[in-house]
Design an enzyme around this catalytic site. Structure first.
Site, mmCIF file in Angstrom:
data_model
loop_
_atom_site.group_PDB
_atom_site.id
_atom_site.type_symbol
_atom_site.label_atom_id
_atom_site.label_comp_id
_atom_site.label_asym_id
_atom_site.label_seq_id
_atom_site.Cartn_x
_atom_site.Cartn_y
_atom_site.Cartn_z
ATOM 1 N N HIS A 186 -8.663 -8.122 0.075
ATOM 2 C CA HIS A 186 -8.243 -8.442 1.436
ATOM 3 C C HIS A 186 -9.313 -9.386 1.978
ATOM 4 C CE1 HIS A 186 -5.459 -5.214 0.951
ATOM 5 N NE2 HIS A 186 -5.019 -5.313 2.182
ATOM 6 N N GLU A 217 -8.953 -11.196 7.034
ATOM 7 C CA GLU A 217 -8.023 -10.562 7.991
ATOM 8 C C GLU A 217 -8.599 -10.650 9.402
ATOM 9 O OE1 GLU A 217 -7.019 -6.646 6.464
ATOM 10 O OE2 GLU A 217 -5.048 -6.733 7.396
ATOM 11 N N THR A 270 -5.397 4.038 -2.568
ATOM 12 C CA THR A 270 -6.799 4.437 -2.602
ATOM 13 C C THR A 270 -6.888 5.851 -3.165
ATOM 14 O OG1 THR A 270 -6.852 3.351 -0.421
ATOM 15 C CG2 THR A 270 -8.883 4.449 -1.171
ATOM 16 N N ASP A 309 3.026 -5.642 2.579
ATOM 17 C CA ASP A 309 1.803 -4.972 3.032
ATOM 18 C C ASP A 309 2.085 -3.474 3.237
ATOM 19 O OD1 ASP A 309 -0.836 -4.777 3.637
ATOM 20 O OD2 ASP A 309 -0.740 -5.768 5.593
ATOM 21 N N ASP A 310 2.758 -3.144 4.341
ATOM 22 C CA ASP A 310 3.014 -1.740 4.683
ATOM 23 C C ASP A 310 4.430 -1.655 5.250
ATOM 24 O OD1 ASP A 310 0.220 -0.609 4.336
ATOM 25 O OD2 ASP A 310 -0.194 -2.208 5.761
ATOM 26 N N HIS A 369 0.859 -1.193 0.000
ATOM 27 C CA HIS A 369 0.000 0.000 0.000
ATOM 28 C C HIS A 369 0.890 1.237 0.000
ATOM 29 C CE1 HIS A 369 -3.711 -2.236 1.164
ATOM 30 N NE2 HIS A 369 -2.862 -3.020 1.804
ATOM 31 N N HIS A 424 -2.670 9.877 6.378
ATOM 32 C CA HIS A 424 -3.396 10.568 5.297
ATOM 33 C C HIS A 424 -3.456 12.080 5.532
ATOM 34 C CE1 HIS A 424 -5.351 6.478 4.254
ATOM 35 N NE2 HIS A 424 -4.312 6.717 3.486
HETATM 36 C C1 6MZ Z 1 -6.505 -3.638 5.167
HETATM 37 C C2 6MZ Z 1 -5.008 -1.976 4.630
HETATM 38 C C3 6MZ Z 1 -3.996 -2.640 5.362
HETATM 39 O O1 6MZ Z 1 -4.380 3.322 -0.064
HETATM 40 O O2 6MZ Z 1 -3.835 5.337 1.304
HETATM 41 N N1 6MZ Z 1 -4.488 -0.853 4.127
HETATM 42 N N2 6MZ Z 1 -6.245 -2.479 4.533
HETATM 43 N N3 6MZ Z 1 -5.585 -4.314 5.875
HETATM 44 C C4 6MZ Z 1 -4.328 -3.854 6.013
HETATM 45 N N4 6MZ Z 1 -3.460 -4.571 6.792
HETATM 46 C C5 6MZ Z 1 -2.659 -4.014 7.819
HETATM 47 N N5 6MZ Z 1 -2.877 -1.909 5.243
HETATM 48 C C6 6MZ Z 1 -3.193 -0.822 4.484
HETATM 49 O O3 6MZ Z 1 -2.663 3.152 1.735
HETATM 50 C C7 6MZ Z 1 -3.164 3.031 3.048
HETATM 51 C C8 6MZ Z 1 -4.504 2.339 3.037
HETATM 52 O O4 6MZ Z 1 -4.342 0.970 2.631
HETATM 53 C C9 6MZ Z 1 -5.256 0.126 3.323
HETATM 54 C C10 6MZ Z 1 -6.074 1.043 4.241
HETATM 55 O O5 6MZ Z 1 -7.265 1.403 3.584
HETATM 56 C C11 6MZ Z 1 -5.156 2.249 4.404
HETATM 57 O O6 6MZ Z 1 -5.862 3.426 4.722
HETATM 58 P P1 6MZ Z 1 -3.303 4.110 0.622
HETATM 59 O O7 6MZ Z 1 -2.144 4.441 -0.279
#
Ligand code: 6MZ
Length: 377
Positions: free
Chosen positions: A239, A242, A113, A317-318, A30, A80
């Site tokens: 997803h 989870e 998003t 993921d992040d 993401h 954000h």
């Molecule tokens: C679900 C997730 C996530 O889109 O603003 N996001 N959604 N599960 C997860 N696991 C931990 N990690 C991230 O990136 C951030 C957005 O990605 C989704 C959430 O909607 C989060 O706000 P963007 O670039």
């Protein structure tokens, strides 16, 4: 590179060098979750100076290591606030792509998003234009992102067969985009995202992701937009599982997405359906542990899916939020599951089959992995 050991249980510094130097594909990242801490702190300081936020309040939130799933989504709301203006979206896209390329990710499917924010004059479309600008402004590495030769500014030359991914050569990376639907959104907003994805196909948007806080929203809200996307030939990843929501997991699997992310809270019935459908699973080890979706790696479903030869791919993921990198995820899989370099190289290479880009990109990636494989022998 040295592939002497097949089952290292402890990863040394030189093992880590190997995981970094190995070509990798990243299919679940993401954008706003992959921002460098240093960038978030810098942005927070600026907003603190402007009196928009209190810096000391957010500093420890950014630097905190362990977060529950609930806290992660609170952090995203903060991120954000820090990132959502066009200039910053461009900056973070550039940095995230450079960071992945620097650890030899040769193919990145970056998801984000699209956001509408009237106070910043931002529409979903202008948000994505800012993302594309970020890609174009990458200078440290070569980026290949437009599938067709529509724009002279986009790099469409393919990675040449003789390029290597180690040593002094310039890093090269293919980038494609998935547009995420946030589970807080309405059917109309989800549909707008799908239409935007269709409009931006020529710029490398290949699909749609459904993400966001898994305890928010109903599957039926997103279904019309996801069905439309599927009919239009966009690739879809969800997803899924989870949190334990068995009815939703079943409906998601019945939808037959092209991939799913996580699959943490599956029952026997869900595993059976997943395995018979052969839907590839994006596995995010650190994320699952940090958010407590899985209590320990010993019982992570990676092992069962790997042994069953079910299609899986390791992802971050992040990487910002969870202080990880794709190389660290490979290193973790190696030490946690006793897998050696050959096995994990093969796992990374298998990822080519699950990417959403076209056959030409798959061919190029195969050449890259084949050339790196020679160094294993
Ligand atoms: C679900 C997730 C996530 O889109 O603003 N996001 N959604 N599960 C997860 N696991 C931990 N990690 C991230 O990136 C951030 C957005 O990605 C989704 C959430 O909607 C989060 O706000 P963007 O670039």
């Amino acid at each position: 590179m040295n592939a002497a050991d097949h089952s290292p249980l402890v990863n040394t510094a030189s093992d880590m060098e190997w995981w970094v130097s190995m070509p990798k594909v990243e299919l679940h990242a993401h954008l706003n979750g992959s921002v460098r801490d240093s960038t978030l702190l810098e942005l927070a300081r600026v907003l603190g100076d402007e009196g928009v936020i209190v810096f000391s309040d957010v500093e420890h939130v950014i630097m905190k290591d362990d977060r529950s799933l609930h806290e992660v989504f609170k952090l995203f709301d903060l991120i954000h606030i820090l990132t959502t203006d066009h200039k910053t979206v461009t900056r973070i896209t550039k940095e995230v792509v450079e960071d992945f390329a620097s650890e030899n990710v040769v193919y990145l499917e970056l998801r984000t998003t699209p956001k509408k924010n009237d106070s910043k004059g931002m529409s979903k479309h202008s948000y994505m234009e800012a993302v594309m600008e970020g890609l174009r402004s990458v200078t440290a590495v070569d980026v290949y992102f437009a599938p067709q030769n529509l724009d002279a500014r986009t790099s469409i030359n393919r990675i040449s067969i003789n390029d290597t991914y180690h040593g002094a050569t310039r890093k090269k990376i293919y980038v494609r985009f998935l547009l995420s639907i946030d589970r807080r959104e309405t059917t109309e907003a989800a549909m707008e995202t799908v239409k935007l994805a269709l409009e931006m196909r020529d710029l490398g948007v290949v699909g749609i992701d459904l993400s966001g806080n898994p305890i928010v929203g109903e599957w039926n809200t997103f279904l019309p937009a996801l069905k439309f996307a599927q009919e239009q030939g966009l690739c879809i990843t969800l997803h899924c599982g989870e949190v334990p929501n068995h009815e939703e997991i079943q409906m998601m699997l019945d939808f037959l997405p092209m991939r799913i992310g996580h699959a943490c809270c599956f029952r026997e019935e869900d595993w059976r359906k997943l395995k018979s459908s052969k839907i590839p699973v994006e596995i995010c080890l650190t994320s699952n542990i940090r958010t407590d979706s899985i209590s320990s790696l010993d019982i992570h479903h990676f092992v069962d899916l790997y042994n069953a030869k079910h299609p899986i791919v390791l992802c971050t993921d992040d990487s910002g939020v969870f202080s990880t990198s794709l190389s660290k995820e490979y290193s973790l899989a190696s030490s946690a599951f006793g897998l050696g370099k050959r096995e994990l190289f093969q796992l990374a290479r298998n990822g080519i089959d699950y990417i959403f880009a076209d056959a030409e990109v798959k061919r190029d990636l195969t050449v890259i992995f084949n050339s790196a494989a020679k160094e294993l022998d």
